[in-house]
Design a protein around this motif. Structure first.
Motif, short mmCIF file in Angstrom:
data_model
loop_
_atom_site.label_atom_id
_atom_site.label_comp_id
_atom_site.label_asym_id
_atom_site.label_seq_id
_atom_site.Cartn_x
_atom_site.Cartn_y
_atom_site.Cartn_z
N PRO A 41 0.88 -1.37 -0.03
CA PRO A 41 0.07 -0.01 -0.09
C PRO A 41 0.90 1.25 0.05
CG PRO A 41 -0.85 -1.58 1.56
CD PRO A 41 0.58 -2.14 0.98
N LEU A 42 2.00 1.21 0.91
CA LEU A 42 2.71 2.16 0.78
C LEU A 42 3.50 2.74 -0.50
CD1 LEU A 42 4.12 4.67 2.33
CD2 LEU A 42 5.87 3.13 3.23
N LEU A 43 3.98 1.46 -1.16
CA LEU A 43 4.61 1.70 -2.49
C LEU A 43 3.83 2.14 -3.52
CD1 LEU A 43 6.88 -1.65 -2.40
CD2 LEU A 43 7.54 0.79 -1.88
N TRP A 44 2.45 1.57 -3.33
CA TRP A 44 1.71 2.06 -4.48
C TRP A 44 1.05 3.65 -4.01
CZ3 TRP A 44 -3.24 4.35 -4.61
CH2 TRP A 44 -4.08 4.50 -5.74
N LEU A 45 0.98 4.10 -2.92
CA LEU A 45 0.64 5.35 -2.67
C LEU A 45 1.87 6.14 -3.66
CD1 LEU A 45 -0.61 7.79 -1.11
CD2 LEU A 45 0.57 7.27 1.07
N LEU A 46 3.28 5.75 -3.20
CA LEU A 46 4.16 6.45 -3.66
C LEU A 46 4.20 6.58 -5.26
CD1 LEU A 46 7.14 8.09 -3.25
CD2 LEU A 46 8.15 5.79 -3.28
N ALA A 47 4.00 5.49 -5.61
CA ALA A 47 3.66 5.43 -7.41
C ALA A 47 2.57 6.47 -7.80
CB ALA A 47 3.52 3.92 -7.69
N ALA A 48 1.33 6.25 -7.15
CA ALA A 48 0.24 7.04 -7.47
C ALA A 48 0.59 8.62 -7.48
CB ALA A 48 -0.79 6.72 -6.76
N SER A 49 1.67 8.99 -6.52
CA SER A 49 1.86 10.40 -6.57
C SER A 49 2.48 10.98 -7.69
CB SER A 49 2.58 10.51 -5.20
OG SER A 49 3.89 10.01 -5.21
N PHE A 50 3.25 10.07 -8.49
CA PHE A 50 3.86 10.23 -9.67
C PHE A 50 3.01 9.95 -10.93
CE2 PHE A 50 7.06 10.00 -6.44
CZ PHE A 50 8.14 11.10 -6.70
N ARG A 51 2.14 9.41 -10.81
CA ARG A 51 1.34 8.98 -12.17
C ARG A 51 0.36 10.31 -12.46
NH1 ARG A 51 0.33 3.78 -9.45
NH2 ARG A 51 1.16 2.18 -10.80
N PRO A 52 0.17 10.28 -13.91
CA PRO A 52 -0.90 11.22 -14.30
C PRO A 52 -2.27 10.99 -13.61
CG PRO A 52 0.34 10.36 -16.05
CD PRO A 52 0.79 9.58 -14.78
N GLU A 53 -3.19 11.85 -13.73
CA GLU A 53 -4.35 11.90 -12.82
C GLU A 53 -5.02 10.75 -13.46
OE1 GLU A 53 -6.70 13.36 -9.77
OE2 GLU A 53 -5.02 13.89 -10.27
N ASN A 54 -5.21 10.66 -14.92
CA ASN A 54 -6.28 9.54 -15.25
C ASN A 54 -5.80 8.18 -15.01
OD1 ASN A 54 -4.20 10.06 -16.98
ND2 ASN A 54 -5.08 9.99 -18.98
N GLU A 55 -4.53 7.95 -14.39
CA GLU A 55 -4.02 6.70 -14.61
C GLU A 55 -3.85 6.15 -13.02
OE1 GLU A 55 -0.20 6.19 -16.46
OE2 GLU A 55 -0.92 7.01 -18.40
N ILE A 56 -4.35 7.08 -11.94
CA ILE A 56 -4.23 6.69 -10.56
C ILE A 56 -4.94 5.43 -10.42
CG2 ILE A 56 -4.56 7.39 -8.24
CD1 ILE A 56 -3.82 10.34 -8.96
N PHE A 57 -5.99 5.28 -10.74
CA PHE A 57 -7.01 4.12 -10.22
C PHE A 57 -7.20 3.13 -11.48
CE2 PHE A 57 -8.46 7.61 -7.56
CZ PHE A 57 -8.18 7.02 -6.33
N THR A 58 -6.27 3.14 -12.29
CA THR A 58 -6.42 2.18 -13.42
C THR A 58 -5.30 1.25 -13.48
OG1 THR A 58 -4.99 3.66 -15.10
CG2 THR A 58 -7.57 3.96 -15.11
N ASP A 251 -13.69 16.14 -1.78
CA ASP A 251 -15.15 16.91 -1.73
C ASP A 251 -16.09 16.05 -2.11
OD1 ASP A 251 -16.82 18.55 -1.92
OD2 ASP A 251 -16.18 19.87 -3.45
N SER A 252 -16.84 15.90 -1.19
CA SER A 252 -18.12 14.73 -1.40
C SER A 252 -19.12 15.46 -2.54
CB SER A 252 -18.70 14.63 -0.18
OG SER A 252 -19.30 15.67 0.21
N THR A 253 -19.06 16.47 -2.82
CA THR A 253 -20.08 17.18 -3.56
C THR A 253 -19.46 17.66 -4.95
OG1 THR A 253 -19.54 19.38 -2.78
CG2 THR A 253 -21.46 18.22 -1.67
N GLY A 254 -18.05 17.38 -5.17
CA GLY A 254 -17.61 17.81 -6.52
C GLY A 254 -16.46 16.90 -6.76
N GLU A 255 -15.51 17.47 -7.57
CA GLU A 255 -14.42 16.69 -7.92
C GLU A 255 -13.19 16.69 -6.92
OE1 GLU A 255 -11.34 16.35 -11.99
OE2 GLU A 255 -12.98 17.79 -11.77
N SER A 256 -12.55 15.56 -6.76
CA SER A 256 -11.62 15.52 -5.80
C SER A 256 -10.17 15.19 -6.59
CB SER A 256 -11.79 14.23 -4.69
OG SER A 256 -12.76 14.55 -4.20
N ASP A 257 -9.18 16.03 -5.70
CA ASP A 257 -7.89 15.87 -6.37
C ASP A 257 -6.94 14.85 -5.76
OD1 ASP A 257 -5.43 16.52 -7.63
OD2 ASP A 257 -5.17 18.43 -6.77
N TYR A 258 -7.17 13.67 -6.28
CA TYR A 258 -6.60 12.49 -5.70
C TYR A 258 -5.00 12.57 -5.96
CZ TYR A 258 -11.06 10.47 -4.58
OH TYR A 258 -12.16 10.25 -4.38
N GLY A 259 -4.62 13.10 -7.22
CA GLY A 259 -3.04 13.09 -7.11
C GLY A 259 -2.38 14.22 -6.16
#
Length: 294
Positions: A41-58, A251-259
């Motif tokens: 999980p920690l390694l995935w978090l580190l990798a996700a922080s360097f991914r483009p926004e559209n590839e984080i959960f794919t 944000d539960s009502t709008g778009e969240s910045d997961y990156g």
């Protein structure tokens, strides 16, 4: 002539070197696999922080297909308040909490461990009872008190209790350590005319660096990671801590910045990791010697 029947001696040899080496390899492989599973999980978090926004959960891979630091730039400066402000607030609160716990809890522990006064056992038992009270039980009375004092939306409710020896766990930890120090040191100092304050300052504290470091490390980690306390008492974004700052990315009502959230989450782990790395020897020594005769 034979004196009696011959005795057979069975010699049990050591395991074959090849078998022993194979067992060691299998154990190391199992431990390595368990470590990777726990760190994934920690390694995935580190990798996700360097991914483009559209590839984080794919992708579940820990190696990004494309490296980018846009999430760090966006996360650091993307809010109305810079994340540097959240870091500064967290360092102020954590630093003052460490100083308060180390000073106040060590003084209370010295009184319980080395001094004699009326109802000492009763007050020590009352202190231990505070360890059994959930934080939610005292939350409302504390909030009412701090609101009447005008401390809401300031750092004072998060810092002042630390200077009043409010953490019974660290008092108990230090009491156990102080009881392991020879009392002959106190008696020799008293013969030389030392007061209890001087004994505490000149003799007990220098010999108690491991347990003081243990209290400092745990206080820093728990204060830095605290979300509920700042959420209750801090309402303006300029006074937010790092944990509250991370919440603003979702944000539960709008778009969240997961990156940005993942990037700032990685940076939020750096101070804890460095603090633990620098003081881990004292931490291990303090835990190992607490409550033991040395």
């Amino acid at each position: 002539m034979s004196d009696g029947p011959a005795k057979l001696t069975v010699v049990t040899g050591a395991p074959a070197p090849g078998r022993k080496r194979l067992t060691s390899i299998l154990i190391h492989v199992a431990l390595l696999g368990a470590s990777v599973l726990m760190l994934y999980p920690l390694l995935w978090l580190l990798a996700a922080s360097f991914r483009p926004e559209n590839e984080i959960f794919t992708s579940a891979s820990i190696i990004p297909s494309a490296w980018s630091i846009d999430a760090y730039i966006r996360g650091w400066n993307g809010l109305r308040t810079s994340f540097a402000t959240f870091y500064l607030n967290s360092f102020i609160i954590s630093g003052l909490s460490v100083a308060g716990n180390v000073i106040a809890c060590s003084m209370a522990a010295f009184a319980f461990a080395r001094l004699n006064f009326r109802f000492k056992n009763f007050w020590f038992a009352m202190m231990l009872m505070t360890l059994m009270l959930p934080y939610q039980v005292t939350l409302i009375p504390q909030y009412v008190l701090f609101r009447q004092l005008g401390w809401v939306n300031t750092f004072l409710p998060l810092v002042v209790p630390k200077f009043l020896a409010a953490d019974g766990f660290f008092i108990f930890l230090m009491v156990q350590f102080f009881r392991g120090l020879p009392k002959e040191l106190d008696e020799a100092a008293q013969m030389d005319g030392c007061s209890p304050w001087r004994i505490y300052w000149k003799i007990i504290l220098p010999l108690s660096m491991p347990v003081l470091a243990t209290a400092a490390i745990f206080t820093f980690i728990w204060t830095w990671d605290d979300f509920f306390g700042p959420l209750i008492y801090l309402s303006e974004m300029k006074s937010y801590t790092v944990m509250l700052g991370l919440r603003t990315f979702t944000d539960s009502t709008g778009e969240s910045d997961y990156g940005g959230l993942f990037a700032m989450s990685v940076l939020s782990l750096v101070p804890i990791f460095l603090f633990f790395l620098f003081f881990q020897r004292l931490l291990i020594e303090g835990i190992a010697t607490t409550g033991m005769k040395r």
